[in-house]
Structure formats: structure tokens, C-alpha cells
Design an enzyme around this catalytic site. Structure first.
Site, PDB file in Angstrom:
ATOM      1  N   GLU A 110      21.769-129.411 -43.929  1.00 21.53           N
ATOM      2  CA  GLU A 110      21.144-128.256 -43.372  1.00 21.53           C
ATOM      3  C   GLU A 110      21.469-128.388 -41.721  1.00 21.53           C
ATOM      4  OE1 GLU A 110      16.904-126.957 -45.710  1.00 21.53           O
ATOM      5  OE2 GLU A 110      17.194-128.666 -44.530  1.00 21.53           O
ATOM      6  N   CYS A 124      21.542-128.377 -33.903  1.00 24.21           N
ATOM      7  CA  CYS A 124      20.939-129.388 -34.551  1.00 24.21           C
ATOM      8  C   CYS A 124      21.728-129.930 -35.520  1.00 24.21           C
ATOM      9  CB  CYS A 124      19.616-129.366 -34.642  1.00 24.21           C
ATOM     10  SG  CYS A 124      18.646-130.723 -35.346  1.00 24.21           S
ATOM     11  N   CYS A 131      17.368-140.444 -45.252  1.00 23.59           N
ATOM     12  CA  CYS A 131      17.368-141.473 -44.527  1.00 23.59           C
ATOM     13  C   CYS A 131      16.917-142.647 -45.280  1.00 23.59           C
ATOM     14  CB  CYS A 131      16.368-140.860 -43.315  1.00 23.59           C
ATOM     15  SG  CYS A 131      16.442-142.028 -41.916  1.00 23.59           S
ATOM     16  N   CYS A 135       9.536-142.970 -41.838  1.00 26.57           N
ATOM     17  CA  CYS A 135       8.633-142.657 -40.713  1.00 26.57           C
ATOM     18  C   CYS A 135       7.786-141.711 -41.587  1.00 26.57           C
ATOM     19  CB  CYS A 135       9.489-142.061 -39.600  1.00 26.57           C
ATOM     20  SG  CYS A 135      10.799-142.822 -38.762  1.00 26.57           S
ATOM     21  N   CYS A 138       7.753-137.813 -41.241  1.00 31.08           N
ATOM     22  CA  CYS A 138       8.816-137.035 -41.367  1.00 31.08           C
ATOM     23  C   CYS A 138       9.347-136.758 -42.895  1.00 31.08           C
ATOM     24  CB  CYS A 138      10.024-138.188 -40.866  1.00 31.08           C
ATOM     25  SG  CYS A 138      11.764-137.199 -40.840  1.00 31.08           S
ATOM     26  N   GLU A 187      19.787-141.129 -39.605  1.00 35.50           N
ATOM     27  CA  GLU A 187      19.674-142.019 -38.406  1.00 35.50           C
ATOM     28  C   GLU A 187      20.899-142.135 -38.060  1.00 35.50           C
ATOM     29  OE1 GLU A 187      17.431-143.609 -35.904  1.00 35.50           O
ATOM     30  OE2 GLU A 187      19.301-143.997 -35.364  1.00 35.50           O
ATOM     31  N   CYS A 359      12.029-129.499 -36.357  1.00 33.40           N
ATOM     32  CA  CYS A 359      11.896-130.957 -36.558  1.00 33.40           C
ATOM     33  C   CYS A 359      11.344-131.396 -37.605  1.00 33.40           C
ATOM     34  CB  CYS A 359      11.457-131.481 -35.328  1.00 33.40           C
ATOM     35  SG  CYS A 359      12.448-131.264 -33.776  1.00 33.40           S
TER      36      CYS A 359
END
Ligand code: SAH
Ligand code: SF4
Length: 384
Positions: A110, A124, A131, A135, A138, A187, A359
Site C-alpha cells: 500500500e 508514504c 514487519c 509494536c 500497530c 522497518e 498511520c
């Protein structure tokens, strides 16, 4: 350096011929040599081709007016200028755009374009599919790492957005995409080599020409790679989210490996920090978790002596998340406390929430689709 086994050869081509999109000037040379361009012409030809690809954004070799017909023919026979396949394109009420692209089977990415950030627009981009870090707030973190993206796949994200915004040839002024941020999935410092190669292509003045000071790499704090990142001359963003190790261990578990002291040593060592080159600290506002005035005060102490700005991000919920965003008054109070101490702390306006582009909301559609396909299959087997 984290080079996982998942780091496979690029498979970005749609047809059987490889695409040249995403390659640097140096990487174009062997491709040109392969089709018979003599050694003494390689430098000149690769520069020409690079300019057509990234300044004019051409998708057809025949548009290259300053190359002989035979050479264009050979290019066509052996390569393409294909971008990845765009599977979905969404435009939010607030002008934010989101594309879902597929670069290879199972590799869905995306991309989000956020217009009107100051006098500019930011793109972005993602560095990985999924990932490895979890976290707790997230959405991407709930998706296992599929693999690192190649540098071609990273550059392609920008090319596709530029195509859609009709931003060719590269404008010298009044651009729509002025900035690029590595704040999508993954990351970036766990895919450092590919991120660095992509930045080389994107920042080259002969092509897309987004200056390194307009490229921001966001990290959750992979301390050993921060030194190398500094040498690239790009802007640093750090996902901080907590002011003590106990809480950060929970929110950003990589903190157990690289704690706040190690992280801040690496930040202080980041080259050329000044008022015009500040570190951005991202701080997600979680109700009753990290949003007290006491925490704002500890943050002020932590940032002492570091040219910084803090982005306060209201938590963006996603299906199944366990957190709640702090309310506006709390966020405003937190922000005011930082401003009073001389630290710029804007509240990030959530953008594109209606299209799940904000985000931490990014997660491959493939995973969602897979889940719904499994559900459908299950229902079918129950009701044959
Ligand atoms: N992996 C990198 C870059 C991608 S995440 C990093 O962690 O920095 C981009 C930013 O979105 C990070 O600051 C991340 O902490 C934040 N984020 C993740 N999930 C979020 C959510 N649900 N709401 C608000 N911000 C979130
Ligand atoms: Fe990965 Fe960044 Fe999400 Fe953490 S916040 S899980 S590092 S993408």
C-alpha cells in the site's frame, strides 16, 4: 545487517521480460552492455536512459528521441518499463490517495499520498511486506514479515504515484509530491541496503530529484543501523511512544534489545543535526497509557540538547486493537506543555481514515482477503 532468507531476487516484471524501473544509473549499465552497447558508450547511454525513465517518466522506449531506432528496438526486445500492477486505487474525502499494488505473487504493497502537508505533499512508502517487530498498537505488526522489498519495488511505489498524479516530467516547482517518508509498512532499517539503493535513485538530480533533506526514514530504533543511515544524509524520524523503558518494552518491544539510553546515544550521534535538520519523534497518544503531563515533562528532559520536533499522533484504531486514542483536550495539553518548553509538537491530523490509509492502519489486503476467503470456505463446508 538484517538480511533475511526472505530477501529474494526481484520479480517485479509483469511480462516475462524484466522491467528496468527502479534501477540506478550504475545498474542500467550491465543491462545496456547485455544488448550490445559498447563499453565506451555505457556511461553516456545509461545517463540518457535514466533521464528518460525518471525525468520524463516514459513507459515506451520509442519515445526516446535521442537514441537510434535499432537500440530502441533492442531495448524493447529485452526489457520493459512496466510498473507494478495497480489492484486498487482509493481517494479519501480529504484528498488522501491510497494505492494497492502487486509487484509479484503475494507481494502487495500500500502506498499513501498525503496532500497539503505545509506547502507540500508527502508520499508514504513501504519498505517491507509485513514487519518482524510487534509494536502492540500497530496494525502492520500483526502481519508476519512476508519479505523485504527490493529497491526496484520501493522506487516503483513513487513512480506509480507520480503516474497517477500526472507528475511527469519532474516539475522544478509546484510539485505535488515534494517529500517522501518511509512510514508505511515495515522497518526500513531491517532492509537497509534496498532502502539506501532506492534513495540513491530517487534523490538523483537527473531524474525524480527529491533531495535527501526531503526524504525521511522512520525507525522504531534499530540502533546499529542508525549510523549508516546518517551517512545517507536523509532525515531521521524515531518512533518513541514512551519515555521510560518499562513502558517502551511493551509498546515497542525492540526496546528490550536497544533501550532508551542506547537509542538516545545513537540519536545524538546522528550527523549534522541543527535547527534546519531536526529529528522527528513520533509519539502515538494512547489514552491513560503514555499521555500524562508528567510524561510530557520527562520527554522535555529526554530531548534536551537534541534539535527535535515531536509529532503527536492520535491513535488510529484498527479492527481488534486494544488501545483507545487520548481525547483532544489531553493531546492539546501535552502539545502545549512541549511548545512552552520550546519544542515544536504539532498534533498530526489523521488523514485518510475513511480509506484505512492513516498511520499504522496499513496491512496487506491479501491478508484481509485471505481471512475472508478462509471464512467463506469454512461457511461453505458447514453449509454444503
Ligand atoms: N517501522 C517504522 C516505520 C513505519 S510505522 C517505525 O516504526 O517507525 C510509521 C509510524 O506510524 C510509526 O511512528 C508508528 O509507530 C506509527 N503507528 C503505528 N501504528 C499506529 C496507530 N495505530 N496509530 C497511530 N500511529 C501508529
Ligand atoms: Fe513494525 Fe513500525 Fe509497526 Fe512497529 S510501528 S510493528 S516497527 S511497522
Amino acid at each position: 545487517m538484517n538480511t533475511t532468507l526472505l530477501d529474494k531476487t526481484p520479480q517485479t516484471q509483469i511480462t516475462s521480460k524484466p522491467t528496468l524501473i527502479g534501477l540506478s544509473m550504475d545498474e542500467l549499465k550491465p543491462c545496456l552492455a547485455q544488448i550490445g552497447v559498447p563499453d565506451n558508450m555505457l556511461r553516456m547511454r545509461s545517463k540518457q536512459l535514466f533521464h528518460w525513465m525518471y525525468h520524463y517518466g516514459i513507459q515506451d522506449f520509442d519515445l526516446i528521441t535521442d537514441m537510434a531506432k535499432e537500440l530502441r528496438q533492442k531495448l524493447k526486445e529485452n526489457f520493459t518499463l512496466d510498473r507494478a500492477e495497480v489492484i486498487e486505487r482509493l481517494v479519501s474525502k480529504d484528498g488522501t490517495r491510497k494505492w494497492l499494488i502487486r509487484t509479484a505473487p503475494g507481494i502487495e504493497i500500500e502506498i499513501v499520498y498525503i496532500p497539503d502537508v505545509a506547502r507540500s505533499g508527502a508520499l508514504c512508502v513501504s519498505s517491507q511486506v509485513g514487519c518482524t517487530l510487534n509494536c502492540s498498537f500497530c496494525h502492520t505488526g500483526t502481519q508476519k514479515l512476508v519479505r523485504n522489498l527490493t529497491s526496484q519495488e520501493i522506487v516503483m511505489q513513487l513512480m506509480i504515484a507520480r503516474d497517477d498524479l500526472s507528475e511527469w516530467p519532474t516539475p522544478f516547482e509546484d510539485r505535488q509530491i515534494t517529500n517522501m517518508v518511509f512510514m508505511g509498512m515495515g522497518e526500513p532499517l531491517y532492509n537497509y541496503e534496498n532502502v539506501a539503493r532506492a534513495i540513491e535513485v530517487i534523490s538523483d538530480g537527473e531524474g525524480i530529484a527529491i533531495g535527501r533533506r526531503r526524504i525521511t526514514v522512520s525507525t522504531s530504533g534499530i540502533v546499529p543501523e542508525m549510523d549508516e543511515l546518517g551517512r545517507l544524509g536523509v532525515m531521521l524520524a524515531v518512533s518513541l511512544h514512551a519515555t521510560n523503558d518499562t513502558l517502551r518494552d511493551v509498546l515497542v518491544p525492540i526496546n528490550k534489545k536497544y533501550n532508551l539510553e542506547m537509542l538516545f546515544d545513537a540519536i545524538r550521534a546522528y550527523p549534522d543535526l541543527s535547527n534546519s535538520k531536526r529529528v522527528t519523534f513520533e509519539y502515538v497518544m494512547l489514552k491513560g497509557v503514555n499521555d500524562s503531563i508528567k510524561e510530557a515533562e520527562i520527554l522535555i528532559k529526554l530531548l534536551r540538547g537534541i534539535p527535535s520536533k515531536v509529532n503527536l499522533i492520535p491513535f488510529n484504531p484498527w479492527p481488534g486493537s486494544n488501545f483507545v486514542s487520548s481525547n483532544h483536550a489531553t493531546i492539546k495539553g501535552f502539545s502545549d506543555r512541549l511548545f512552552n518548553a520550546g519544542i515544536s509538537a504539532p498534533i498530526r491530523r489523521p488523514r485518510g481514515r475513511d480509506i484505512l490509509a492513516a498511520c499504522g492502519q496499513l496491512r496487506s489486503e491479501s491478508v484481509k482477503k485471505r481471512a475472508s476467503a478462509i471464512r467463506a470456505e469454512r461457511e461453505e463446508s458447514l453449509n454444503p
